[in-house]
Motif scaffolding. Sequence first.
Motif, PDB file in Angstrom:
ATOM      1  N   GLU A  42     -14.494 -46.438  -0.289  1.00 59.52           N
ATOM      2  CA  GLU A  42     -13.192 -45.982   0.217  1.00 59.52           C
ATOM      3  C   GLU A  42     -13.303 -44.579   0.832  1.00 59.52           C
ATOM      4  N   PHE A  43     -12.622 -44.392   1.936  1.00 57.54           N
ATOM      5  CA  PHE A  43     -12.506 -43.072   2.556  1.00 57.54           C
ATOM      6  C   PHE A  43     -11.053 -42.933   2.988  1.00 57.54           C
ATOM      7  N   LYS A  44     -10.259 -42.233   2.192  1.00 59.99           N
ATOM      8  CA  LYS A  44      -8.828 -42.114   2.448  1.00 59.99           C
ATOM      9  C   LYS A  44      -8.568 -41.429   3.789  1.00 59.99           C
ATOM     10  N   ALA A  45      -7.487 -41.841   4.430  1.00 59.02           N
ATOM     11  CA  ALA A  45      -7.109 -41.248   5.720  1.00 59.02           C
ATOM     12  C   ALA A  45      -6.880 -39.747   5.577  1.00 59.02           C
ATOM     13  N   SER A  46      -6.268 -39.313   4.480  1.00 64.27           N
ATOM     14  CA  SER A  46      -6.031 -37.880   4.280  1.00 64.27           C
ATOM     15  C   SER A  46      -7.354 -37.116   4.181  1.00 64.27           C
ATOM     16  N   ALA A  47      -8.364 -37.752   3.612  1.00 70.20           N
ATOM     17  CA  ALA A  47      -9.678 -37.109   3.515  1.00 70.20           C
ATOM     18  C   ALA A  47     -10.338 -37.027   4.890  1.00 70.20           C
ATOM     19  N   ARG A  48     -10.156 -38.043   5.707  1.00 75.43           N
ATOM     20  CA  ARG A  48     -10.692 -38.001   7.082  1.00 75.43           C
ATOM     21  C   ARG A  48     -10.091 -36.816   7.832  1.00 75.43           C
ATOM     22  N   ASP A  49      -8.790 -36.606   7.656  1.00 82.37           N
ATOM     23  CA  ASP A  49      -8.119 -35.492   8.322  1.00 82.37           C
ATOM     24  C   ASP A  49      -8.619 -34.150   7.802  1.00 82.37           C
ATOM     25  N   SER A  50      -8.903 -34.069   6.497  1.00 81.58           N
ATOM     26  CA  SER A  50      -9.353 -32.822   5.874  1.00 81.58           C
ATOM     27  C   SER A  50     -10.802 -32.489   6.176  1.00 81.58           C
ATOM     28  N   LEU A  51     -11.613 -33.503   6.432  1.00 75.13           N
ATOM     29  CA  LEU A  51     -13.048 -33.298   6.613  1.00 75.13           C
ATOM     30  C   LEU A  51     -13.361 -32.265   7.690  1.00 75.13           C
ATOM     31  N   VAL A  52     -12.599 -32.235   8.745  1.00 61.64           N
ATOM     32  CA  VAL A  52     -12.870 -31.294   9.836  1.00 61.64           C
ATOM     33  C   VAL A  52     -12.663 -29.838   9.416  1.00 61.64           C
ATOM     34  N   ARG A  53     -11.949 -29.617   8.311  1.00 55.69           N
ATOM     35  CA  ARG A  53     -11.722 -28.259   7.818  1.00 55.69           C
ATOM     36  C   ARG A  53     -12.790 -27.797   6.829  1.00 55.69           C
ATOM     37  N   ALA A  54     -13.671 -28.710   6.432  1.00 55.22           N
ATOM     38  CA  ALA A  54     -14.674 -28.385   5.414  1.00 55.22           C
ATOM     39  C   ALA A  54     -15.646 -27.312   5.904  1.00 55.22           C
ATOM     40  N   ASN A  55     -15.921 -26.354   5.011  1.00 62.50           N
ATOM     41  CA  ASN A  55     -16.944 -25.342   5.272  1.00 62.50           C
ATOM     42  C   ASN A  55     -18.301 -25.806   4.781  1.00 62.50           C
ATOM     43  N   ALA A  56     -18.283 -26.775   3.862  1.00 59.84           N
ATOM     44  CA  ALA A  56     -19.521 -27.346   3.323  1.00 59.84           C
ATOM     45  C   ALA A  56     -19.207 -28.717   2.741  1.00 59.84           C
ATOM     46  N   ILE A  57     -20.244 -29.536   2.665  1.00 57.22           N
ATOM     47  CA  ILE A  57     -20.154 -30.864   2.078  1.00 57.22           C
ATOM     48  C   ILE A  57     -21.188 -30.960   0.976  1.00 57.22           C
ATOM     49  N   ILE A  58     -20.762 -31.482  -0.166  1.00 53.55           N
ATOM     50  CA  ILE A  58     -21.721 -31.876  -1.195  1.00 53.55           C
ATOM     51  C   ILE A  58     -21.779 -33.391  -1.136  1.00 53.55           C
ATOM     52  N   ALA A  59     -22.942 -33.901  -0.794  1.00 52.76           N
ATOM     53  CA  ALA A  59     -23.149 -35.343  -0.684  1.00 52.76           C
ATOM     54  C   ALA A  59     -23.841 -35.833  -1.947  1.00 52.76           C
ATOM     55  N   ILE A  60     -23.198 -36.764  -2.634  1.00 50.63           N
ATOM     56  CA  ILE A  60     -23.776 -37.373  -3.826  1.00 50.63           C
ATOM     57  C   ILE A  60     -24.506 -38.623  -3.352  1.00 50.63           C
ATOM     58  N   ASP A  61     -25.827 -38.560  -3.369  1.00 54.51           N
ATOM     59  CA  ASP A  61     -26.655 -39.642  -2.851  1.00 54.51           C
ATOM     60  C   ASP A  61     -27.681 -40.032  -3.905  1.00 54.51           C
ATOM     61  N   SER A  62     -27.424 -41.171  -4.546  1.00 54.53           N
ATOM     62  CA  SER A  62     -28.354 -41.658  -5.570  1.00 54.53           C
ATOM     63  C   SER A  62     -29.538 -42.379  -4.941  1.00 54.53           C
ATOM     64  N   GLY A  63     -29.520 -42.539  -3.617  1.00 50.76           N
ATOM     65  CA  GLY A  63     -30.606 -43.202  -2.911  1.00 50.76           C
ATOM     66  C   GLY A  63     -30.526 -44.712  -2.961  1.00 50.76           C
ATOM     67  N   GLU A  64     -29.464 -45.237  -3.539  1.00 52.68           N
ATOM     68  CA  GLU A  64     -29.357 -46.682  -3.709  1.00 52.68           C
ATOM     69  C   GLU A  64     -28.508 -47.365  -2.647  1.00 52.68           C
ATOM     70  N   SER A  65     -27.745 -46.601  -1.898  1.00 52.50           N
ATOM     71  CA  SER A  65     -26.860 -47.259  -0.941  1.00 52.50           C
ATOM     72  C   SER A  65     -26.645 -46.396   0.297  1.00 52.50           C
ATOM     73  N   ILE A  66     -26.292 -47.067   1.356  1.00 56.11           N
ATOM     74  CA  ILE A  66     -25.912 -46.386   2.594  1.00 56.11           C
ATOM     75  C   ILE A  66     -24.392 -46.408   2.612  1.00 56.11           C
ATOM     76  N   PRO A  67     -23.766 -45.287   2.875  1.00 58.87           N
ATOM     77  CA  PRO A  67     -22.300 -45.275   2.824  1.00 58.87           C
ATOM     78  C   PRO A  67     -21.674 -46.268   3.786  1.00 58.87           C
ATOM     79  N   ALA A  68     -20.745 -47.051   3.270  1.00 63.82           N
ATOM     80  CA  ALA A  68     -20.053 -48.036   4.102  1.00 63.82           C
ATOM     81  C   ALA A  68     -19.201 -47.351   5.159  1.00 63.82           C
ATOM     82  N   TRP A  69     -18.814 -46.112   4.896  1.00 60.42           N
ATOM     83  CA  TRP A  69     -17.922 -45.388   5.791  1.00 60.42           C
ATOM     84  C   TRP A  69     -18.665 -44.509   6.785  1.00 60.42           C
TER      85      TRP A  69
END
Length: 192
Positions: free
Chosen positions: A129-156
Amino acid sequence: MTTIVIGGHSRKVGKTSVTEGLIRELHQYPWTAVKISSHWHADPAVTDAFLIHEESPGSGNSSDTARYLRAGASRAFWMQVRPQHFANALPTLLSIMHSGPYTIVESNAILHHICPELYVMVLRYDVDEFKASARDSLVRANAIIAIDSGESIPAWKDGIRAAMEGIPVFTTPIPGKLPAGFIDFVKARLGI
């Protein structure tokens, strides 16, 4: 007042763990920590537009706000707000935020009302899931913490990758372990 906002693309992506980790790593600063939830957990008969609970030290419970205190926050609050009433809650929330020199808020919704010194978006690759409100907020991010267990490619990944362009990404396999270099980035960004 110095303010950090931690947001995420969905529920259960690790926002609280990242918030807790930041408080722990920056424990020398007197953090006021606030979790804002638009999911109404209170008794449905309660008609208030919002509810605010201040966590007590040593309560022994496992709530997110108790975790903030155990990590070293000076004060911790949980605000439940009905989305259509966020503006009603804002004066009380701002009063809490201004009660100390350092505030960390777990919420995307607060971005409609304040401009923090640092906004961190938590993205978890194994949560579709990637909420629409989060899509709108993403452009304001100064940094991203990506949680990547190495088991999957994000569907979004389609469309989101383009929005992430130019935003520093710090990757970790679990949200409770802050990525290498992230604390240095935060300190530099905040000038602390």
